[in-house]
Structure formats: structure tokens, C-alpha cells
Design a protein around this motif. Structure first.
Motif, short mmCIF file in Angstrom:
data_model
loop_
_atom_site.label_atom_id
_atom_site.label_comp_id
_atom_site.label_asym_id
_atom_site.label_seq_id
_atom_site.Cartn_x
_atom_site.Cartn_y
_atom_site.Cartn_z
N UNK A 142 0.83 -1.21 0.00
CA UNK A 142 0.00 0.00 0.00
C UNK A 142 0.86 1.25 0.00
N UNK A 143 1.92 1.24 0.79
CA UNK A 143 2.83 2.39 0.84
C UNK A 143 3.53 2.60 -0.49
N UNK A 188 3.16 6.07 -2.89
CA UNK A 188 4.34 6.92 -3.18
C UNK A 188 5.13 6.26 -4.30
N UNK A 189 5.08 6.85 -5.48
CA UNK A 189 5.74 6.26 -6.65
C UNK A 189 7.26 6.34 -6.58
N UNK A 190 7.82 7.18 -5.69
CA UNK A 190 9.27 7.31 -5.55
C UNK A 190 9.84 6.43 -4.45
#
Length: 603
Positions: A224-225, A229-231
Motif C-alpha cells: 500500500x505504501x 508513493x511512486x518514488x
């Protein structure tokens, strides 16, 4: 019975199978050489010397006189005392070493080799894996950044013809096997993978290292994290130039694994005005000012290479339409390129797939810390005998591909012929008519040209034939399909792996003690040298069954500063309240007499 063997009853009973491992029993002793290794016992236990050995080695024959604890302690003490091989144990005093582990004498090299072989045939890989997980969780802050590097271990024997590897430290191609080590930011190794047939670093990471890391590296973000956050990345792996591959970097980014390596093909130098001063913190805590600059770099990847990968929607997100027209490649990956400017004007190019970290000084510090692993190789070779063999057994090679010797031979002939052809062409064009235009001179000129032309035509014909032969020769073949004269076996790695893990454990224990003793030393770089001197130092051993203590009294060393550092170390180790394995005796460490202050010197 052997030198120093005084427990005759116990040894006869063990040989008849009527008595299990003998429990340690200490007696008062003075001036024991190499007794300083006992100071490392609390650190060895804390690092996991006896971690779950009863679960993984429960089927070991326990009718032996020397139990599992005695074997593990013996090997660890040998590593610390710089006894690099089991064979060297025959030159040590068995009675004195026996007193250090609570027995009448230490095991002989033949018995110890048999016990090591017996242990190594069991679940040694499970034990080492469990031990590695313990170390990773204990250093969870640093385990998110892992260093991977290969170490070529040269084989000088004649039992088998191992494949040749390029040994950079000797600048030669020698028969060897490759160990791939994984370490933390402080250079302390976690585990290794041995490859008799080396497929290369990238293949080893893909097939052997990453699958284990994905499940065992602690503190990884949840799915989920990662989606939010794509980075964000799971962890970071760092390697040298051998890890450079845009396609491999693309795969790592798709799996949300950050990476760092050197740019194998850097372009022109950047303008000096782009560089700014940054302060980075090294592993030893010191600060260093470096000149750094950063750009985004597009690494192209052939579409044909991407077609072999599983379908993933992230391919389109990694392309830059604006750059697509400027290159013959349609696909690629954007990475961060960080360059360090040294005093001579040279620029070190670093490629990073960590898109989350905003400070380039942090990324540069992580890359520069890679040399800690190189320092481990050098130190372990010199002090722990990392390249020494443990046994002389051979094993069959599992299914693996290797470069076809016929292909290599033909390819070598092509290179030689092409080089000779080039030199002949230069020679042909260098033949000129420099003399007067007379019949004699013209005939000599035409004859020389004709002979050179014939040599060139013969070489061109030979080159075409060799290329056709190479085209029809498979580049790689299975080891089992090699001709009989080219087949080989691999070196047995079970005992070697076990001994190496104990040596790694001893190194980690030594590192822990060095960090303690540094607090009492002015010259912090001398910590390990002082510990080596302590290991070889004499001690007095005083057990007290009534008080339940085992007092280890260390003799003084060369000067007052060393004695004060030893006294500080003894105080810290005593506070751990370590119990000697197999007994109820608590270890107490002290000097034979209190350390004195250094005498004042006149001005």
C-alpha cells in the motif's frame, strides 16, 4: 591419547559411546599463551556463535568427547588468534589451548576436520541464513543499503581444471572460483554465494541474491505504501561497474529496488561551475568536503531487449517522447547521475536509482562507503585466511552453462587474424615508389605490392572461414556436454562455507570490541592492532566454583595507554555478565594489576 590428555576415563568412555560431550571444567592456570582470545567470548555469543545450533545440528553425533559448543568456540578462537587453517592447529600447544575451553586438551586437527565435515553436511545453509537474518534485524537502519561485490578466489591446485577468471589484483587470468559477498554500510559482511561457474554479477543478483533479499530484508514498505508513493523503494543495492546495465536497472526500478553503480560509459566532462561543495559523513564519523553536481541521464534500451521481459505498464512511463526522436532507441530509463570532482580535475560518475533521497551528499556517501567491502576482502585475506581451503574434496558441477572452449578458441583466432590483417594493410599502404621512375625500381615496387596484396587476400580468406566456423559453433554449452578433456569438477564448499561464516562472526565480534575500545584510545585506527595483541597475550585463569565466577586476568602490554584501554575493555565486558557455555561460571575480566597513568615528561 595425545599430548596433554589427562582425562583418561572420560576419553575411554566417549570412545565406547557411554559418555556424551565432556562438560567444561576449569582449573587454576597461569601465563596461558593466546589466552587473550577469551575476551572475545561475550562478543562472539552476542553476535550469534551459538544461535540455534541445537535446532539445526541436532542430528550431530554427540557421543564425541568434544561437543558442539567446544567445536564452535575452538574455530572462533582459531580465527581470532589468526590460525588460518585447521592444519596449523598441529603447531599449537594442545594442553594450553584446552585450558582455555575447560578441557584437558584441544582437539587434534584430524578430529576437528572430521567434526567440521560432519556439521557441514547438515543444514549449514539454514543456520547461516538464520544467522544472516539475525544480523540484518540487529542493524536494521543500515540493512536498507546493501553492498554486493565479487571476490575471485584463486585455485593453485591440480585436482581439477577450474574455469579461468581475470584476477584484477594480479592482472592475470587464473583458475579460480568466485564468491559474491553482501555487506552493510560499515563493511561487515552478511553472507556470500559461491559460483564455481560464474555467470556474472548481474545474473547472480537476479537468480540468487534478490529473491532472498525481497523476503528477508527488514523494514520494507508495504504494498500500500509503495502504491501511494511512486518514488518509494524497498531497499538499495550498490555495486561496482560490473553492475552497470540499463536493462538490469530498468528491472530493478520496476521491482521498486533502488540501485547505485558507476557510469561505465560517461560522456564529456561537466562544466566545473556546476559543482558545489557538500559535506558528507564517512563511516568512521568524520566529515569530508567534496565537490558534487547532479543531472538527469537517459539510458537507452533496445526494444528487442524489453520484449523478452514480462509485460508491464511501467515501460511507457519510463520513456521520454521528447528524447525519443534524438536516439535510435525508443525505450530507456531516466536515472540520477551524480559526479564528484577531485583535485586533479577528474570526475567520478555515479548512477543512482534512488529517486526519494533529496540530498546528493547522502547518495555520494553511500557510494564512497562501498570501499569498506574492499577493505574487508583485504583484511580477511591477510588476517583470517579468507582464500585458504578447508578441505580437498571435489563435487560434481550442477547444471550450468559455460563458454564453449571451441568458440573461445575460434574467437581468439579471429582476433589474432584480424589484428594481423590490419598490420598488413598498413604495411601495404606504406609501400611507395620513392625512387626515380626506372624499370628496376618499378619492378621492385610492383613485386613488393604484389606480395603484400597476396598476404592480405590469404588473411581475408582465412578470416571469412573462421567467422563462418564461429557462426556454426554454439557460444555457450552445458558443463556436462563439454568434451571429456575439458570437463571439470567444483571444489567442495560445505566445510568452507561453515568456516567462513564463523570467521565472519569472529570479524563482527572483533568490530564490536573495536568500537568499545576506541572510546578509550587516542589513536582510533590502532584498535584492531591492539585487539590482535590482546589475543596473543598471556592470561591467568582463576575459577571459583563457590562464587560462580571465572576470572580472566590479562597481562599488561607494551605501554600505559594500551593497559588503560585494556582496563576499560575489561570493565565493559565484565558488565555483560556472560556465562561460559556449558558451565554456571560468570566471566570476570581484569588486569593482573591496575593500569597506571603514564609518567609525566619534562618540558
Amino acid at each position: 591419547m595425545g599430548m596433554g590428555a589427562i582425562n583418561i576415563t572420560g576419553r575411554i568412555a566417549s570412545s565406547l559411546g557411554e559418555l556424551g560431550p565432556v562438560e567444561p571444567k576449569f582449573e587454576k592456570a597461569f601465563d596461558l599463551p593466546n589466552g587473550g582470545v577469551l575476551v572475545a567470548l561475550p562478543a562472539l555469543i552476542a553476535c550469534g556463535l551459538f544461535h540455534n545450533i541445537s535446532n539445526y545440528f541436532s542430528s550431530v553425533n554427540e557421543n564425541s568427547y568434544y561437543g558442539m559448543n567446544s567445536v564452535f568456540i575452538t574455530i572462533a578462537f582459531m580465527a581470532l588468534a589468526r590460525i588460518q587453517t585447521i592444519e596449523q592447529l598441529r603447531y599449537c600447544s594442545p594442553g594450553d589451548w584446552g585450558k582455555l575451553i575447560g578441557l584437558d586438551r584441544i582437539t587434534c586437527e584430524k578430529t576437528l576436520r572430521g567434526r567440521v565435515s560432519e556439521i557441514s553436511q547438515l543444514n549449514i545453509m539454514g543456520w547461516s541464513s538464520d544467522l544472516t537474518k539475525k544480523w540484518l534485524h540487529e542493524s536494521s537502519d543500515e540493512s536498507m543499503v546493501l553492498y554486493i561485490d565479487g571476490h575471485v578466489r584463486v585455485y593453485h591446485g591440480s585436482q581439477t581444471k577450474l574455469p579461468k577468471h581475470h584476477v584484477s589484483r594480479q592482472k592475470l587470468c587464473l583458475r579460480a572460483t568466485t564468491d559474491y559477498w553482501v555487506a552493510g554500510m560499515d563493511g561487515q559482511p552478511f553472507f556470500k554465494i559461491n559460483k564455481a561457474v560464474d555467470p556474472g554479477m548481474i545474473k547472480t543478483i537476479e537468480n540468487d541474491i534478490l529473491p532472498w533479499m525481497k523476503t528477508q530484508v527488514p523494514n520494507q514498505p508495504t504494498v500500500k505504501e509503495l502504491q501511494q508513493d511512486s518514488l518509494l523503494h524497498r531497499f538499495t543495492i550498490i555495486g561496482d561497474r560490473e553492475m552497470y546495465s540499463p536493462l538490469f536497472m530498468f528491472q530493478l526500478k520496476r521491482e521498486r529496488i533502488a540501485f547505485q553503480t558507476y557510469n561505465k560509459f560517461p560522456k564529456e566532462k561537466w562544466d566545473v561551475l556546476e559543482f558545489q561543495s557538500h559535506t558528507i559523513e564517512l563511516n568512521n564519523g568524520s566529515l569530508k568536503d567534496v565537490m558534487l553536481a547532479e543531472r538527469g541521464t537517459f539510458l537507452p534500451i533496445k526494444k528487442s531487449d524489453l520484449l523478452n521481459l514480462p509485460i508491464d505498464n511501467t515501460i511507457n512511463t519510463l520513456t521520454n517522447p521528447a528524447k525519443a526522436e534524438e536516439t535510435t532507441y525508443r525505450y530507456g530509463i531516466w536515472v540520477r547521475e551524480i559526479r564528484s570532482l577531485n583535485k586533479s580535475g577528474g570526475q567520478t560518475a555515479i548512477l543512482s536509482g534512488n529517486y526519494k533521497e533529496t540530498k546528493i551528499s547522502r547518495l555520494a556517501a553511500e557510494m564512497f562507503a562501498r570501499w569498506c567491502e574492499e577493505n574487508w576482502f583485504k583484511y580477511a585475506k591477510q588476517h583470517y585466511g579468507l582464500d585458504k581451503r578447508t578441505d580437498y574434496k571435489l563435487e560434481e558441477i550442477p547444471e550450468a552453462e559455460i563458454v564453449n572452449p571451441k568458440f573461445r578458441s575460434v574467437d581468439g583466432e579471429i582476433k589474432k587474424t584480424a589484428a594481423l590483417l590490419g598490420r598488413n594493410k598498413v604495411k601495404f599502404y606504406a609501400i611507395l615508389l620513392k625512387k626515380n621512375i626506372e624499370e628496376k625500381h618499378v619492378v621492385e615496387y610492383e613485386l613488393a605490392k604484389k606480395e603484400s596484396q597476396e598476404e592480405i587476400e590469404q588473411l581475408e580468406k582465412k578470416l571469412e572461414e573462421l567467422k563462418a566456423q564461429r557462426k556454426n559453433t554454439p557460444k555457450r554449452v552445458q558443463v556436462k556436454d563439454l568434451p571429456k578433456e575439458d570437463q571439470f569438477q567444483q571444489l567442495s564448499n560445505h566445510s568452507k562455507h561453515f568456516i567462513d561464516m564463523v570467521k565472519v562472526l569472529a570479524y563482527r565480534a572483533e568490530t564490536a570490541m573495536a568500537s568499545i575500545i576506541n572510546e578509550a584510545m587516542a589513536r582510533k585506527c590502532d584498535a584492531r592492532s591492539l585487539l590482535v595483541a590482546i589475543y596473543k597475550n598471556e592470561i591467568d585463569l582463576i575459577p571459583d566454583e563457590n562464587a560462580g565466577t571465572l576470572t580472566v586476568k590479562l597481562h599488561h602490554l607494551a605501554n600505559h595507554s594500551e593497559s588503560r584501554a585494556m582496563e576499560y575493555l575489561c570493565k565493559e565486558l565484565t558488565e555483560t555478565e556472560t556465562i561460559f557455555p556449558g558451565t554456571n561460571l560468570r566471566l570476570i575480566y581484569e588486569l593482573v594489576s591496575p593500569a597506571k597513568e603514564a609518567p609525566a615528561t619534562s618540558s
